[in-house]
Design an enzyme around this catalytic site. Structure first.
Site, PDB file in Angstrom:
ATOM      1  N   LYS A   1      -6.291  -6.793  -5.643  1.00  0.00           N
ATOM      2  CA  LYS A   1      -5.742  -6.476  -6.571  1.00  0.00           C
ATOM      3  C   LYS A   1      -4.285  -7.178  -6.537  1.00  0.00           C
ATOM      4  CE  LYS A   1      -3.070  -2.208  -5.224  1.00  0.00           C
ATOM      5  NZ  LYS A   1      -1.852  -2.831  -5.419  1.00  0.00           N
ATOM      6  N   THR A   2      -3.518  -7.461  -5.432  1.00  0.00           N
ATOM      7  CA  THR A   2      -2.356  -7.957  -5.851  1.00  0.00           C
ATOM      8  C   THR A   2      -2.438  -9.544  -6.232  1.00  0.00           C
ATOM      9  OG1 THR A   2      -1.424  -6.747  -3.976  1.00  0.00           O
ATOM     10  CG2 THR A   2      -0.208  -8.720  -4.416  1.00  0.00           C
TER      11      THR A   2
ATOM     12  N   ASP B   1       1.324  -1.540 -11.191  1.00  0.00           N
ATOM     13  CA  ASP B   1       0.525  -1.555  -9.988  1.00  0.00           C
ATOM     14  C   ASP B   1       0.507   0.000  -9.304  1.00  0.00           C
ATOM     15  OD1 ASP B   1      -0.897  -2.464  -7.983  1.00  0.00           O
ATOM     16  OD2 ASP B   1       0.977  -3.371  -6.673  1.00  0.00           O
ATOM     17  N   GLU B   2      -0.537  -0.038  -8.662  1.00  0.00           N
ATOM     18  CA  GLU B   2      -0.663   1.575  -8.101  1.00  0.00           C
ATOM     19  C   GLU B   2      -0.713   2.600  -9.165  1.00  0.00           C
ATOM     20  OE1 GLU B   2      -1.792   1.560  -5.295  1.00  0.00           O
ATOM     21  OE2 GLU B   2      -0.956   0.089  -4.060  1.00  0.00           O
TER      22      GLU B   2
ATOM     23  N   GLN C   1      -7.736   6.391  -4.129  1.00  0.00           N
ATOM     24  CA  GLN C   1      -6.402   6.174  -3.322  1.00  0.00           C
ATOM     25  C   GLN C   1      -5.234   6.928  -3.650  1.00  0.00           C
ATOM     26  OE1 GLN C   1      -5.686   2.330  -1.065  1.00  0.00           O
ATOM     27  NE2 GLN C   1      -7.351   1.603  -2.625  1.00  0.00           N
TER      28      GLN C   1
ATOM     29  N   ARG D   1      -7.788   1.060   5.909  1.00  0.00           N
ATOM     30  CA  ARG D   1      -6.763   0.110   6.674  1.00  0.00           C
ATOM     31  C   ARG D   1      -7.448  -0.582   7.614  1.00  0.00           C
ATOM     32  NH1 ARG D   1      -4.466  -0.043   2.636  1.00  0.00           N
ATOM     33  NH2 ARG D   1      -6.419   1.176   1.878  1.00  0.00           N
TER      34      ARG D   1
END
Length: 749
Positions: free
Chosen positions: A32-33, A223-224, A254, A605
């Site tokens: 996504k980044t 973002d997020e 998340q 993670r």
């Protein structure tokens, strides 16, 4: 090769869909980044002015990383994009527009400790019991109100809030909120929540200001997005109302920050605000092995409140997930430390490749002790931040007060440090005089002769002259020159230098490191404004996890702190009922689903190897308590798990039952590993239910399980000491249970 050629099909669609509202659902490890970065680069390549782009993130680190990546595609133009955390971007807007709200442009930003210090002062003044009105509790209550855009006047007028406070035996909460906010205003200060609250107030009450920024920010990216609270989304929605070119990127799976005010409904209901919304799903995971991805999917599918997606990966299957059973929390620490030691030796890995993730900070002790015994370097993320150390806050208080002489909290910190013979009683009198005169403390000090006599007059006049000379330094010198002179002339550096204890030397070195950081800030080639004010604004918005720690170390941190990070090998520990999920999160489906999302974050993670562990007993509040494995373990397909035992010399990963260091498996320990994602309906076991000895369990036997009900044994598998039974349950279908864990009652027929 074009930057677009490095994207998969859906990623490319997300980058090229620049007009109108877009929601990108980005699964864990889906890049996504990269998409967000290239989307901004693509806008610039298309001819959009960088000044017209706003990109909002949740950490300074993410913003810097994105800006660096955009520069590689677009060059220095990337610097002109307004990019940063919600708090940093909005603080810049507020400094420009502060007069509209009655604040000075150099308003102070109070961090959490500053805010709690102010609340402690108010509680003392109002003779309120700080054991009833705990500063943490009061601060969190006020913070929650501000994040929901509720002012103190609205709070006091709301009968539901006042009723809740009376029921909690804290009827003065509304009055505390009012006094706290008035003190902040008087001090020319805002807390972190105010940066959001006042930005919304600014846009809501001043349409011309809103119009100005709507015209400037024609393209907005968030973002997020799943972590946004009501205030953050409300501000973003106002900014995007004119052009409707808003792109939000996030993953509802998340969303784990409800305790901070994050509202998962923002992402679940985004389409209600934008009927023309284009939804794109990034479902390919580039980070983890197939085993880890599938295990994460097993878990998250149990949540009802979610946006459906099918996360997959083309990576190798990788190792099975290692499951460790320990007799105690101390043994769990030893097992994990030994496993890290073995992996480092066998795979030639660095300490940085490992992370130990836990539900609460208090769990770190046993792992720290075990790692120390094996001489393995580690760092605990989320401990005391560099900027929270007393000596650092003392220096920063001087710098803040020089720039904002209305800042009462900074004044309290520096007025008698180094000691000037000014006691608490005298300081209290100054505040009383200021209240009576309707003046600031600084005004009182500047007119010391008219309100006090004797030695103190001379002392305060000297203090005022000193601060005035520092103000000149701040106006004429860069941040480092000013800070260095202030630290020396105030006597603060001298006092620390003369303390030759180990602690004293460490404090002096910490201040020197702070000054080094200021010099680094001044020397940055991209830093145009090198003033003390700009430096203080920048560091006031740093998060605790952004302190530098370059040493090769195993990372110990809560799962909440680990979000956005990835490690070669991850140990998720303490996976027990009432610990994970937390006992405090079992009151509603929404709470339980947030805990499950937290477990999903923990699993995802890991890149190459994931290990899970639990203890059958643990000290809680000074008493040894027996523990049951978490329900979350039952949700992972047993094909992905292997019981791994550890001896004094080695790890054995041959799907054994969990026999650790002299501890034999107990059939009374409740762990079930199920094969299908079918949810279990509520079942109440028979009144005389008592687990049977399953050593002689055979195909065809009828059994009862305390959760799954009645079933028939269809198959028995043996692998060394490990036996599994395939059981066809009447209401659920087939499940595979590990017999050394399962509680089964055999029904004789």
């Amino acid at each position: 090769m074009s930057y677009l050629d490095s994207l998969n099909e859906v990623q490319r669609q997300a980058v090229e869909q620049t007009e109108g509202p877009v929601m990108i659902i980005a699964g864990a490890g889906s890049g996504k980044t990269r998409v967000l970065t290239y989307r901004i680069a693509h806008l610039i390549k298309k001819g959009v002015e960088p000044f017209n782009i706003l990109s909002l993130t949740f950490t300074n680190k993410a913003a810097k990383e994105m800006q660096h990546r955009i520069q590689t595609v677009c060059g220095s133009e990337a610097r002109n994009v307004m990019m940063g955390t919600f708090h940093s971007v909005f603080s810049k807007i507020l400094r420009v527009e502060s007069s509209r709200l009655g604040f000075p442009s150099n308003f102070t930003i109070y961090d959490t400790e500053d805010s709690k210090g102010l609340l402690r002062t108010i509680l003392k003044e109002q003779n309120l019991d700080d054991k009833v009105y705990k500063p943490n509790t009061v601060f969190n209550r006020i913070s929650a109100a501000k994040n929901r855009l509720i002012s103190y006047t609205e709070y006091i007028a709301n009968p539901n809030f006042t009723a809740d406070d009376r029921a909690a035996l804290r009827p003065e909460m509304g009055k505390l909120y009012k006094t706290y906010q008035e003190r902040l205003i008087r001090a020319g200060a805002m807390d972190f929540d105010d940066l959001l609250f006042y930005t919304f107030k600014l846009f809501n009450e001043h349409p011309d200001v809103l119009n100005k920024y709507q015209h400037r920010f024609k393209y907005i990216m968030v973002d997020e997005f799943q972590d946004t609270n009501i205030a953050q989304y409300s501000i973003t929605k106002k900014l995007a109302a004119m052009n409707r070119n808003i792109c939000v990127v996030g993953d509802d799976a998340q969303s784990i920050y409800a305790f901070r005010g994050a509202d998962i409904q923002n992402i679940l209901n985004f389409e209600k605000d934008y009927s023309e919304l284009k939804v794109l799903k990034l479902e390919q995971n580039y980070r983890s092995t197939k085993t880890i991805v599938e295990a994460a999917n097993n878990v998250i599918t149990k949540n009802k409140a979610q946006l459906k997606k099918d996360v997959w990966t083309s990576n190798e299957s990788g190792e099975k997930i290692h499951l460790y059973r320990a007799a105690s929390d101390n043994e769990e620490g030893r097992i994990v430390a030994q496993a890290i030691f073995e992996s480092k030796m066998n795979l030639q890995l660095r300490n940085n490749d490992f992370a130990i993730l836990y539900r609460t900070n208090s769990q770190s002790r046993s792992f720290e002790e075990a790692l120390r015994k094996l001489n393995i370097n580690y760092k605990v993320v989320g401990g005391m931040s560099f900027y929270q150390r007393k000596e650092i806050k003392d220096v920063l208080a001087y710098l803040r007060f020089v720039l904002n002489d209305q800042d009462e909290q900074s004044f309290r910190r520096i007025v008698n440090f180094p000691k000037r013979g000014i006691g608490d009683t005298t300081i209290a009198k100054i505040f009383v005089i200021a209240d009576e005169q309707g003046a600031s403390v600084w005004d009182v000090l500047c007119n010391a002769k008219s309100v006090m006599t004797g030695r103190l007059t001379t002392v305060f006049e000297g203090f005022v002259d000193m601060i005035k000379s520092y103000k000149i330094l701040a106006q004429t010198k860069d941040a480092f020159e000013a800070a260095n002179e202030i630290a020396k002339q105030s006597g603060l550096l001298k006092e620390l230098y003369e303390d030759k204890t180990v602690e004293g030397i460490a404090r002096y070195e910490n201040v020197q490191e702070l000054l080094n950081g200021i010099k680094e800030f001044v020397d940055r080639p991209d830093q145009e404004d090198k003033s003390l004010g700009t430096y203080l604004q920048e560091i006031s918005l740093l998060t605790d996890t952004e302190d530098k720690n370059e040493k090769d170390s195993v990372t110990l941190m809560t799962i909440h702190s680990a979000k956005g990070l990835e490690f070669n090998q991850v140990f998720v520990v303490g996976i027990e009922e009432d610990l994970f999920p937390s006992a405090m999160m079992l009151n509603s489906r929404a709470d339980l689903e947030e805990e499950r999302r937290l477990f999903y974050v923990a699993i995802t993670r890991a890149e190459k190897r994931l290990s899970l562990s639990f203890a059958t007993s643990r000290y809680r509040f000074g008493q040894l308590k027996s523990c049951s494995p978490s329900r979350f373990l039952e949700e992972i397909d047993p094909r992905h798990l292997q019981m791994t035992s550890i001896t004094a010399n080695s790890i054995n990963s041959q799907e054994q039952s969990p026999a650790f260091v002299g501890i034999k498996p107990k059939t009374t320990t409740a762990t079930v590993i199920q094969t299908k994602a079918k949810a279990a309906p509520a079942y109440t076991p028979s009144a005389d239910f008592k687990p049977s000895d399953t050593s002689n369990l055979a195909v065809g036997m009828k059994v009862e399980h305390p959760k799954f009900g009645f079933g028939e044994v269809k198959n028995i598998q043996s692998n060394g000491n490990d036996r599994k039974a395939l059981i066809d349950f009447k209401n659920l279908g087939e499940k595979t249970l590990i017999l050394s864990f399962a509680k089964l009652r055999i029904h004789e027929s």
